[in-house]
Design a protein around this motif. Structure first.
Motif, PDB file in Angstrom:
ATOM      1  N   ARG A   1       0.830  -1.196   0.000  1.00  0.00           N
ATOM      2  CA  ARG A   1       0.000   0.000   0.000  1.00  0.00           C
ATOM      3  C   ARG A   1       0.872   1.256   0.000  1.00  0.00           C
ATOM      4  NH1 ARG A   1      -5.329  -1.172   1.263  1.00  0.00           N
ATOM      5  NH2 ARG A   1      -5.662   0.924   0.372  1.00  0.00           N
ATOM      6  N   SER A   2       0.249   2.408  -0.252  1.00  0.00           N
ATOM      7  CA  SER A   2       1.007   3.642  -0.460  1.00  0.00           C
ATOM      8  C   SER A   2       1.824   4.069   0.759  1.00  0.00           C
ATOM      9  CB  SER A   2       0.051   4.769  -0.853  1.00  0.00           C
ATOM     10  OG  SER A   2      -0.580   4.486  -2.076  1.00  0.00           O
ATOM     11  N   GLY A   3       1.230   3.994   1.947  1.00  0.00           N
ATOM     12  CA  GLY A   3       1.967   4.376   3.149  1.00  0.00           C
ATOM     13  C   GLY A   3       3.170   3.487   3.386  1.00  0.00           C
ATOM     14  N   TYR A   4       3.006   2.201   3.101  1.00  0.00           N
ATOM     15  CA  TYR A   4       4.110   1.247   3.219  1.00  0.00           C
ATOM     16  C   TYR A   4       5.285   1.665   2.341  1.00  0.00           C
ATOM     17  CZ  TYR A   4       6.520  -3.300   3.075  1.00  0.00           C
ATOM     18  OH  TYR A   4       7.454  -4.316   3.149  1.00  0.00           O
ATOM     19  N   GLU A   5       4.991   2.076   1.120  1.00  0.00           N
ATOM     20  CA  GLU A   5       6.063   2.460   0.203  1.00  0.00           C
ATOM     21  C   GLU A   5       6.837   3.682   0.710  1.00  0.00           C
ATOM     22  OE1 GLU A   5       7.065   0.622  -2.171  1.00  0.00           O
ATOM     23  OE2 GLU A   5       5.415  -0.796  -1.920  1.00  0.00           O
ATOM     24  N   TRP A   6       6.147   4.618   1.371  1.00  0.00           N
ATOM     25  CA  TRP A   6       6.827   5.814   1.869  1.00  0.00           C
ATOM     26  C   TRP A   6       7.746   5.539   3.047  1.00  0.00           C
ATOM     27  CZ3 TRP A   6       7.710  10.685   0.308  1.00  0.00           C
ATOM     28  CH2 TRP A   6       7.006  11.130  -0.823  1.00  0.00           C
ATOM     29  N   VAL A   7       7.498   4.478   3.791  1.00  0.00           N
ATOM     30  CA  VAL A   7       8.360   4.206   4.943  1.00  0.00           C
ATOM     31  C   VAL A   7       9.349   3.072   4.703  1.00  0.00           C
ATOM     32  CG1 VAL A   7       6.678   5.120   6.573  1.00  0.00           C
ATOM     33  CG2 VAL A   7       6.660   2.670   6.076  1.00  0.00           C
ATOM     34  N   TRP A   8       9.091   2.233   3.705  1.00  0.00           N
ATOM     35  CA  TRP A   8       9.952   1.076   3.438  1.00  0.00           C
ATOM     36  C   TRP A   8      10.774   1.199   2.159  1.00  0.00           C
ATOM     37  CZ3 TRP A   8      11.511  -2.977   6.181  1.00  0.00           C
ATOM     38  CH2 TRP A   8      10.780  -3.350   7.321  1.00  0.00           C
ATOM     39  N   GLY A   9      10.473   2.155   1.293  1.00  0.00           N
ATOM     40  CA  GLY A   9      11.108   2.213  -0.020  1.00  0.00           C
ATOM     41  C   GLY A   9      12.629   2.295   0.033  1.00  0.00           C
ATOM     42  N   ARG A  10      13.265   1.647  -0.926  1.00  0.00           N
ATOM     43  CA  ARG A  10      14.732   1.678  -1.054  1.00  0.00           C
ATOM     44  C   ARG A  10      15.099   1.830  -2.531  1.00  0.00           C
ATOM     45  NH1 ARG A  10      17.141   0.421   3.783  1.00  0.00           N
ATOM     46  NH2 ARG A  10      15.945  -0.862   5.246  1.00  0.00           N
ATOM     47  N   ARG A  11      16.402   1.855  -2.799  1.00  0.00           N
ATOM     48  CA  ARG A  11      16.950   1.900  -4.155  1.00  0.00           C
ATOM     49  C   ARG A  11      16.558   3.180  -4.894  1.00  0.00           C
ATOM     50  NH1 ARG A  11      14.214  -2.726  -4.034  1.00  0.00           N
ATOM     51  NH2 ARG A  11      12.984  -2.152  -5.863  1.00  0.00           N
ATOM     52  N   GLN A  12      16.377   4.278  -4.173  1.00  0.00           N
ATOM     53  CA  GLN A  12      16.052   5.532  -4.850  1.00  0.00           C
ATOM     54  C   GLN A  12      17.227   5.976  -5.719  1.00  0.00           C
ATOM     55  OE1 GLN A  12      15.756   5.350  -1.386  1.00  0.00           O
ATOM     56  NE2 GLN A  12      13.560   5.136  -1.190  1.00  0.00           N
ATOM     57  N   ASP A  13      16.901   6.538  -6.882  1.00  0.00           N
ATOM     58  CA  ASP A  13      17.938   7.037  -7.778  1.00  0.00           C
ATOM     59  C   ASP A  13      17.583   8.454  -8.208  1.00  0.00           C
ATOM     60  OD1 ASP A  13      15.934   6.777  -9.743  1.00  0.00           O
ATOM     61  OD2 ASP A  13      16.699   4.829 -10.416  1.00  0.00           O
TER      62      ASP A  13
END
Length: 284
Positions: free
Chosen positions: A201-213
């Protein structure tokens, strides 16, 4: 009449203040002009660093100061009891919010999300959510479950992001490159629910996201009207890291931990961010 536990009451007061902040728009807080921002990375029960940060912030003496904290819970076992006692620091942070409601802000992190959704994170072979739960019950005895429920309300009350007038957005993380669609931007403009924090879900992505470029960061910056992102989430031995020209991360949970201090009215770049970094051990 049952008298509520004092700690639970403080957590609930702090949660109400977070939710009712007049600067809040959904899951985003828009800071006012004229602020000086002091933002920390993940703290994870590091008592000495937390104390230094709070002392340096000197909130009572400087009404323009805005202290942004994240991931206070899930620390190492207490040397005396063997329990995770990071609830002690979380309670201190909640008291700070009650005492300085306009000045103290929080960012919702992945450890917070796991704690409130009933998930688990394994660290050094230990389930940190279970350890935190046991630590709260040890600390508060028969009131343990009442305090845990209030802690859950407090953690869930934190916004996903804080944005300055100068275009700096502080959040625990950013969505992964393959997850950064319009839904991930939209959630900042509405309240984040418990269900939003579940995997996928969207909130999950904001707190768990990695590999940003750089490509992802530039896309999000354009969609959100942001010049620079300051994140936590990363385990960084040196205390901070510039991820790409428009994003950097802080870690505040080790002897090398760092914070960043900057004017909320001014934009940041990778160069001015590095100039804003302060080693916690050197804070006076």
């Amino acid at each position: 009449m049952t008298v509520p536990n004092r700690a639970a009451d403080i957590f609930l007061q702090a949660a109400s203040l977070c939710r009712e902040d007049a600067r809040r728009r959904g899951s985003l807080i828009e800071l006012e002009d004229g602020c000086t921002v002091l933002v920390a990375g993940d703290i994870h029960g590091h008592r000495a660093n937390f104390s230094r940060i709070v002392s340096y912030a000197h909130l009572a003496a400087d009404p323009s100061r805005r202290l942004v904290l994240q991931e206070i819970i899930h620390g190492p076992p207490d040397a005396r009891t063997g329990h995770d006692r990071s609830v002690d620091l979380l309670l201190r942070a909640a008291r700070l919010k009650v005492d300085h409601p306009e000045q103290v802000l929080f960012l919702l992190g992945n450890h917070d999300a796991s704690q409130v959704t009933g998930g688990e994170i394994t660290k050094d072979g230990c389930g940190v959510c279970e350890a935190f739960t046991k630590g709260v019950r040890y600390a508060f005895g028969d009131d343990g479950d009442e305090v845990l429920a209030a802690v859950g309300e407090f953690l869930l009350s934190a916004p996903l992001a804080v944005r300055t007038p100068g275009g700096v957005l502080m959040s625990h993380s950013l969505p992964c490159p393959d997850k950064a669609d319009d839904a991930q931007v939209e959630i900042l403009h509405r309240p984040c629910t418990l269900d939003d924090l579940r995997r996928g879900r969207s909130g999950y992505e904001w707190v768990w996201g990695r590999r940003q470029d750089a490509g992802l960061v530039d896309t999000l910056a354009e969609k959100l009207g942001v010049e620079f992102f300051v994140l936590g989430h990363y385990h960084i031995e040196t205390g901070y890291e510039v991820i790409c020209p428009r994003a950097a991360a802080l870690a505040s949970d080790s002897p090398h931990g760092c914070v960043a201090e900057f004017s909320g009215d001014e934009p940041l770049t990778s160069e001015t961010f590095e100039a804003a970094v302060r080693r916690i051990i050197a804070l006076r």
